[in-house]
Design a protein around this motif. Structure first.
Motif, short mmCIF file in Angstrom:
data_model
loop_
_atom_site.label_atom_id
_atom_site.label_comp_id
_atom_site.label_asym_id
_atom_site.label_seq_id
_atom_site.Cartn_x
_atom_site.Cartn_y
_atom_site.Cartn_z
N LYS A 132 -8.03 25.28 12.95
CA LYS A 132 -7.61 24.15 12.12
C LYS A 132 -6.99 23.01 12.93
N ASP A 133 -6.33 23.32 14.05
CA ASP A 133 -5.68 22.29 14.86
C ASP A 133 -6.72 21.50 15.65
N GLU A 136 -6.67 21.90 19.53
CA GLU A 136 -7.19 23.22 19.91
C GLU A 136 -8.71 23.25 19.77
#
Length: 345
Positions: A132-133, A136
């Protein structure tokens, strides 16, 4: 007129040249096709978002669009309801397509642009689901492209939390290496290393770990990361008429440096640093050439105290890092469950 004799080496070199030309063209074509496909999917997803916002259409519009496209393009499963929803998510996640822009942690108001077309649609929809990030996700896009990971290998790296582990080994690289080499070296070493592929319990001798690591060298190299070339285990090096054995010796093709890895089955002890420093000096004197960068050491322990490590490294002139490794079997999801139906092409 007689044909000239064809020399094997000449023909081999010429044939290799032609083969490389073909491979380069194939790669270029595949990259272009992938970029065009991602562009199409982003445009469809973005159009869905716009229509839903402007005309207040709900999610039902995606079902209607899928039915219409199935009539216009019979046999093409790429426009299923599920895939159209992924296209919407893709466009929503990447408003600046064809790049994703993420801030650089070490520099304020500086951003890194990561091209999205480096990886396939299959990779992207897996990333959207699992990560989700945005920073990342950008990390895994870059690493997947750099290391040429399949989607399943990428999913395993996500599951092992590679993002959080990368660049985390305690080290003295800033003090012992030039800046261009220091930043690169820091990014290469991680903490902890996952040796779960060995299927060992925590109570095991160093020599057993070494043997199994070299038997499963493909898995070991995957965990170490791209650029590591294996030289040998228990590598013999002579210093003042005495033979010493280096646990594991590698050469890193990006750092252009030898990497000495010492493996300890127990907790970190300060004297381990002295021994590793000794081996680094020996490799620098005996193996390193003028074209090689300074040899780097990596000490892998079952556990460590960061304070003790920092004290032990203080004042050393040789570049080295200290990290832990984990042997316990990680609980992995069944990769088959992560596979996405063929309709999602």
């Amino acid at each position: 007129m007689k044909d000239k004799v064809i020399h094997n080496n000449d023909f081999k070199n010429w044939s290799e040249f032609i083969s490389n030309k073909i491979k380069a063209a194939q790669t270029k074509t595949a990259f272009k096709i992938n970029a065009e496909l991602l562009t199409l999917y982003w445009e469809i997803g973005n159009s869905i978002i716009k229509q839903q916002k402007q005309k207040k259409w709900g999610s039902k519009i995606i079902d209607l669009l899928a039915d219409n496209l199935a009539e216009n393009f019979p046999g093409n499963k790429g426009f299923s309801v599920r895939n159209l929803k992924y296209m919407r998510s893709f466009a929503e996640a990447y408003p600046h397509f064809p790049i994703v822009q993420v801030p650089l942690a070490q520099k304020e108001n500086h951003f890194m642009q990561v091209p999205l077309a480096q990886i396939t649609w299959y990779h992207h929809i897996s990333l959207l689901t699992k990560v989700k990030d945005i920073a990342e996700r950008a990390f895994y896009i870059s690493e997947t492209a750099k290391n040429e990971w399949s989607r399943n290998i990428m999913l395993l790296q996500i599951q092992s939390d590679l993002y959080s582990r990368s660049g985390k080994a305690l080290n003295n690289f800033e003090q012992t290496l030039p800046e261009y080499q220091s930043d690169l070296a820091k990014s290469i070493f991680k903490d902890p290393y996952h040796f779960d592929f060995l299927m060992l319990s925590a109570k095991v001798k160093e020599i057993e770990i070494e043997k199994l690591l070299t038997k499963k060298i493909t898995d070991f190299l995957l965990e170490l990361g791209k650029g590591f070339a294996f030289i040998g285990r228990q590598y013999s090096i002579e210093v003042d008429h005495t033979d010493y054995k280096i646990d594991l010796l590698f050469y890193h093709t990006v750092l252009h440096a030898y990497v000495v890895i010492e493996l300890k089955a127990g907790e970190f002890l300060p004297e381990y640093i002295s021994k590793l420093n000794f081996y680094i000096s020996a490799v620098d004197d005996k193996l390193k050439t003028q074209t090689d960068e300074p040899t780097i050491g990596l000490l892998l322990c079952a556990s460590k105290s960061n304070v003790k490590v920092e004290y032990a490294m203080r004042g050393l002139e040789k570049p080295l890092g200290v990290a832990t490794y984990q042997l316990e079997q990680l609980v992995k999801e069944n990769i088959d469950k992560l596979n996405i139906d063929n309709e999602e092409i």
